[in-house]
Design an enzyme around this catalytic site. Structure first.
Site, PDB file in Angstrom:
ATOM      1  N   PRO A   1     -36.264   3.285  -6.594  1.00  0.00           N
ATOM      2  CA  PRO A   1     -37.318   3.196  -7.610  1.00  0.00           C
ATOM      3  C   PRO A   1     -37.540   1.760  -8.086  1.00  0.00           C
ATOM      4  O   PRO A   1     -36.597   0.963  -8.145  1.00  0.00           O
ATOM      5  CB  PRO A   1     -36.808   4.075  -8.754  1.00  0.00           C
ATOM      6  CG  PRO A   1     -35.461   4.544  -8.398  1.00  0.00           C
ATOM      7  CD  PRO A   1     -35.116   4.107  -7.010  1.00  0.00           C
TER       8      PRO A   1
ATOM      9  N   ASP B   1     -31.699 -12.587  -8.196  1.00  0.00           N
ATOM     10  CA  ASP B   1     -30.811 -11.540  -7.661  1.00  0.00           C
ATOM     11  C   ASP B   1     -30.708 -11.540  -6.142  1.00  0.00           C
ATOM     12  O   ASP B   1     -29.934 -10.779  -5.578  1.00  0.00           O
ATOM     13  CB  ASP B   1     -31.355 -10.148  -8.047  1.00  0.00           C
ATOM     14  CG  ASP B   1     -31.119  -9.824  -9.505  1.00  0.00           C
ATOM     15  OD1 ASP B   1     -30.343 -10.541 -10.159  1.00  0.00           O
ATOM     16  OD2 ASP B   1     -31.712  -8.828  -9.970  1.00  0.00           O
TER      17      ASP B   1
ATOM     18  N   GLY C   1     -34.208  -1.909 -12.423  1.00  0.00           N
ATOM     19  CA  GLY C   1     -32.989  -2.719 -12.536  1.00  0.00           C
ATOM     20  C   GLY C   1     -32.056  -2.492 -11.364  1.00  0.00           C
ATOM     21  O   GLY C   1     -30.868  -2.798 -11.429  1.00  0.00           O
TER      22      GLY C   1
ATOM     23  N   LYS D   1     -28.808  -2.454  -5.767  1.00  0.00           N
ATOM     24  CA  LYS D   1     -27.611  -2.961  -6.449  1.00  0.00           C
ATOM     25  C   LYS D   1     -27.542  -2.368  -7.852  1.00  0.00           C
ATOM     26  O   LYS D   1     -28.568  -1.937  -8.412  1.00  0.00           O
ATOM     27  CB  LYS D   1     -27.614  -4.490  -6.524  1.00  0.00           C
ATOM     28  CG  LYS D   1     -28.769  -5.136  -7.313  1.00  0.00           C
ATOM     29  CD  LYS D   1     -28.578  -5.207  -8.815  1.00  0.00           C
ATOM     30  CE  LYS D   1     -29.765  -5.846  -9.523  1.00  0.00           C
ATOM     31  NZ  LYS D   1     -29.865  -5.502 -10.952  1.00  0.00           N
TER      32      LYS D   1
ATOM     33  N   GLY E   1     -32.720  -3.749  -8.240  1.00  0.00           N
ATOM     34  CA  GLY E   1     -32.847  -4.859  -7.280  1.00  0.00           C
ATOM     35  C   GLY E   1     -33.531  -4.478  -5.979  1.00  0.00           C
ATOM     36  O   GLY E   1     -33.301  -5.125  -4.959  1.00  0.00           O
ATOM     37  N   GLY E   2     -34.385  -3.468  -6.002  1.00  0.00           N
ATOM     38  CA  GLY E   2     -35.047  -3.017  -4.772  1.00  0.00           C
ATOM     39  C   GLY E   2     -35.828  -4.136  -4.092  1.00  0.00           C
ATOM     40  O   GLY E   2     -35.620  -4.416  -2.912  1.00  0.00           O
ATOM     41  N   GLY E   3     -36.689  -4.808  -4.836  1.00  0.00           N
ATOM     42  CA  GLY E   3     -37.510  -5.885  -4.276  1.00  0.00           C
ATOM     43  C   GLY E   3     -36.652  -7.068  -3.825  1.00  0.00           C
ATOM     44  O   GLY E   3     -36.897  -7.660  -2.770  1.00  0.00           O
ATOM     45  N   SER E   4     -35.617  -7.387  -4.599  1.00  0.00           N
ATOM     46  CA  SER E   4     -34.720  -8.500  -4.236  1.00  0.00           C
ATOM     47  C   SER E   4     -33.975  -8.169  -2.943  1.00  0.00           C
ATOM     48  O   SER E   4     -33.826  -9.018  -2.059  1.00  0.00           O
ATOM     49  CB  SER E   4     -33.694  -8.739  -5.347  1.00  0.00           C
ATOM     50  OG  SER E   4     -34.340  -9.073  -6.547  1.00  0.00           O
TER      51      SER E   4
HETATM   52  O1  C5P Z   1     -35.468 -14.651 -10.956  1.00  0.00           O
HETATM   53  P1  C5P Z   1     -36.468 -13.570 -11.123  1.00  0.00           P
HETATM   54  O2  C5P Z   1     -37.846 -13.979 -10.662  1.00  0.00           O
HETATM   55  O3  C5P Z   1     -36.056 -12.275 -10.501  1.00  0.00           O
HETATM   56  O4  C5P Z   1     -36.578 -13.282 -12.673  1.00  0.00           O
HETATM   57  C1  C5P Z   1     -37.623 -12.528 -13.234  1.00  0.00           C
HETATM   58  C2  C5P Z   1     -37.762 -12.875 -14.703  1.00  0.00           C
HETATM   59  O5  C5P Z   1     -36.612 -12.422 -15.425  1.00  0.00           O
HETATM   60  C3  C5P Z   1     -37.825 -14.355 -14.982  1.00  0.00           C
HETATM   61  O6  C5P Z   1     -39.147 -14.808 -14.946  1.00  0.00           O
HETATM   62  C4  C5P Z   1     -37.250 -14.466 -16.383  1.00  0.00           C
HETATM   63  O7  C5P Z   1     -38.232 -14.135 -17.337  1.00  0.00           O
HETATM   64  C5  C5P Z   1     -36.222 -13.357 -16.418  1.00  0.00           C
HETATM   65  N1  C5P Z   1     -34.838 -13.811 -16.155  1.00  0.00           N
HETATM   66  C6  C5P Z   1     -34.161 -14.513 -17.132  1.00  0.00           C
HETATM   67  N2  C5P Z   1     -32.870 -14.928 -16.905  1.00  0.00           N
HETATM   68  C7  C5P Z   1     -32.254 -14.645 -15.737  1.00  0.00           C
HETATM   69  C8  C5P Z   1     -32.927 -13.923 -14.732  1.00  0.00           C
HETATM   70  C9  C5P Z   1     -34.223 -13.515 -14.980  1.00  0.00           C
HETATM   71  O8  C5P Z   1     -34.700 -14.799 -18.220  1.00  0.00           O
HETATM   72  N3  C5P Z   1     -30.984 -15.038 -15.562  1.00  0.00           N
END
Ligand code: C5P
Length: 271
Positions: A91, A133, A95, A9, A97-100
């Site tokens: 990659p 994500d 940013g 994404k 979103g590969g893992g998501s």
């Molecule tokens: O939700 P996810 O585990 O992908 O987020 C990874 C990290 O990114 C979170 O631990 C947080 O530090 C940060 N994050 C955030 N605000 C968001 C999404 C992610 O601070 N809206």
């Protein structure tokens, strides 16, 4: 054996609106799936096993693929073991979103393999437990996402010309970038309307934070801007940059570069 395409994404705009009590940030972001895919080869097996074509990626329980498998087993009460091969092209720490996307694609695939015990909207709801994500991938590929990213409002397909995705030699940790973000109080939040009116406003509030975390990224952006692109912006928490308009990146200078298009999910299937 089932083979599933797992798309990347991009964030066409990303505004950080404030910090939440739970440590996450309030977002307003326009997300779009693109023609850059990992492939997941999934088969039933005697024991769980994940292998990945990219040896730098952990294949133990830290991998979001296992988070998705374990969540699906817990929610449905079904018990089975899987052998999964993750063919990585997207990659990491970029940013994109590969893992998501991998986690969302596994949830969708397991639901198909098990005779659809959950609806798409239930899967989307479960997906939020894996990461902010992940729910987005259950949209048709274009959505305005709010909350911490998990509140997904489906949008019509955008008429986007193909653009470049370029990743420098280094990656960025999402949590580290968010830790450096400074909230501005001059948010107008008019970006969505601009996009819907066909006047795209490419902006990412995480860029300044990413430049603090990796000062060289700013130089990479400026270098790309000199190549004739009309707009260069970071996607998500970086480090990949999107290059819109005419121009060609110098392929040898980056660890990854690819021209991509916006794609849509098959309304009754996957990507
Ligand atoms: O939700 P996810 O585990 O992908 O987020 C990874 C990290 O990114 C979170 O631990 C947080 O530090 C940060 N994050 C955030 N605000 C968001 C999404 C992610 O601070 N809206």
């Amino acid at each position: 054996m089932m083979v599933v395409r797992s798309p990347a994404k991009v964030n066409l705009f990303l505004r950080v609106l404030g910090k939440r009590d739970d440590g996450y940030h309030h977002l307003s972001t326009l997300m779009q799936t693109i023609s850059l895919f990992d492939y997941l080869h999934i088969a039933l097996a005697d024991q769980d096993q994940l292998t990945c074509t990219d040896f730098r990626i952990p294949t133990d329980k830290r991998n979001l693929v296992w988070r998705a498998v374990d969540l699906f087993r817990k929610k449905t009460g079904l018990s089975f073991q899987l052998r999964i091969l993750l063919e990585k092209n997207i990659p990491s720490e970029a940013g994109l979103g590969g893992g998501s996307g991998n986690a969302a694609s596994v949830l969708w695939a397991l639901n198909e393999l098990c005779g659809k015990p959950a609806s798409l909207s239930t899967l989307m709801h479960w997906a939020a437990e894996i990461g902010s994500d992940v729910p987005f991938f259950f949209s048709k590929g274009t959505a305005h996402c709010t909350g911490r990213g998990e509140c997904v409002q489906e949008l019509e397909h955008l008429d986007l010309s193909p653009f470049w995705v370029v990743k420098p030699s280094f990656g960025l940790s999402t949590a580290a970038v968010y830790r450096k973000v400074q909230i501005k109080n001059d948010q107008e939040a008019s970006e969505l309307v601009s996009f819907l009116l066909g006047q795209p406003c490419y902006i990412n509030d995480l860029e300044e934070a990413a430049f603090k975390e990796a000062p060289h990224l700013k130089a990479v952006k400026e270098e790309l801007e000199k190549l004739g692109f009309s707009k260069v912006m970071m996607t998500g928490s970086g480090s990949a940059l999107l290059c819109f308009g005419e121009g060609n990146p110098d392929f040898n200078s980056y660890s990854f570069s690819s021209k991509v298009s916006a794609i849509r999910r098959d309304p009754i299937g996957w990507y």
